[in-house]
Design an enzyme around this catalytic site. Structure first.
Site, PDB file in Angstrom:
ATOM      1  N   ASP A 126       0.829  -1.203   0.000  1.00 20.21           N
ATOM      2  CA  ASP A 126       0.000   0.000   0.000  1.00 20.21           C
ATOM      3  C   ASP A 126       0.868   1.260   0.000  1.00 20.21           C
ATOM      4  OD1 ASP A 126       0.919  -0.609   2.553  1.00 20.21           O
ATOM      5  OD2 ASP A 126      -0.758   0.381   3.544  1.00 20.21           O
ATOM      6  N   GLU A 127       2.063   1.152  -0.554  1.00 20.70           N
ATOM      7  CA  GLU A 127       3.001   2.278  -0.601  1.00 20.70           C
ATOM      8  C   GLU A 127       3.099   2.812  -2.028  1.00 20.70           C
ATOM      9  OE1 GLU A 127       7.620   3.418   0.609  1.00 20.70           O
ATOM     10  OE2 GLU A 127       6.941   1.320   0.609  1.00 20.70           O
TER      11      GLU A 127
END
Length: 216
Positions: A126-127
């Site tokens: 989720d980066e």
């Protein structure tokens, strides 16, 4: 009785036409095969450099494209951006990985819309990261851009019968030269984790059908 020479000449002409037709068909097939191979190669290159879920450039492509942008920046101010979703694991645990995937796709679309023609990428999980051309890199502009990006990412995400609000921690840092990308990303990452620490200490709020997630 037909002249044998005339008959032979006609046969040769027909043979030449047939041979020419065959060569034309082979040329068409060869062109089609070349086009197919070129399309397959382009698809393979795209798959190697892009995230299969969101369609954004992946980590490797981000650094390659960013290096090119920094070299060709011609003095334009550039800002590195790092964004990480808050408590994203809760979505996968509570709603399933399909819901988590849809959230990532929505976040990627919002980042791309926010960045416009600028570079954004999914580094993994989720980066996300980006490299933005800006009119200035003063603290006021960075604070304003950080706030706007947080608001963009925190907008409710429709998901079937649910509406999820997923907040993100965001860090921005100016890039001072082609060789300073890694340093700028490190500073943006540090700012992002500082924001995440502040977010974690805030009270959580639940909206309609949304998981309990901290606000940006």
């Amino acid at each position: 009785m037909p002249d044998p020479l005339t008959v032979a000449s006609g046969i040769c002409a027909v043979g030449a036409l047939f041979s020419s037709w065959q060569m034309g068909r082979r040329a068409v097939r060869a062109e089609a095969e070349i086009a197919h191979l070129q399309a397959a190669l382009a698809a393979e290159r795209h798959a190697a450099s892009h995230d299969p879920l969101t369609g954004l450039p992946n980590r490797r492509a981000f650094y390659r494209l960013a290096a090119t942008l920094l070299t060709d920046a011609a003095g334009r101010p550039l800002v590195a951006v790092v964004a990480d979703l808050d408590d994203f694991k809760q979505i996968n645990d509570r709603y399933g990985h399909a819901a988590g995937d849809q959230v990532l796709i929505s976040v990627a679309e919002r980042l791309a819309a926010f960045a416009g023609d600028n570079l954004v990428a999914r580094l993994g999980g989720d980066e996300f990261a980006g490299l933005l051309a800006t009119p200035t890199v003063d603290r006021r502009w960075i604070d304003h851009a950080t706030r706007r990006l947080c608001e963009t990412l925190a907008a409710p995400i429709p998901l079937g019968t649910l509406t999820l609000r997923v907040t993100a921690s965001v860090g921005l840092a100016p890039v001072h030269g082609p060789a300073q990308l890694t340093e700028a990303l490190d500073r943006a990452d540090a700012a992002m984790y500082q924001a995440k620490g502040l977010t974690a200490r805030r009270p959580t709020r639940e909206i309609a059908d949304a998981p309990r997630l901290a606000e940006c």
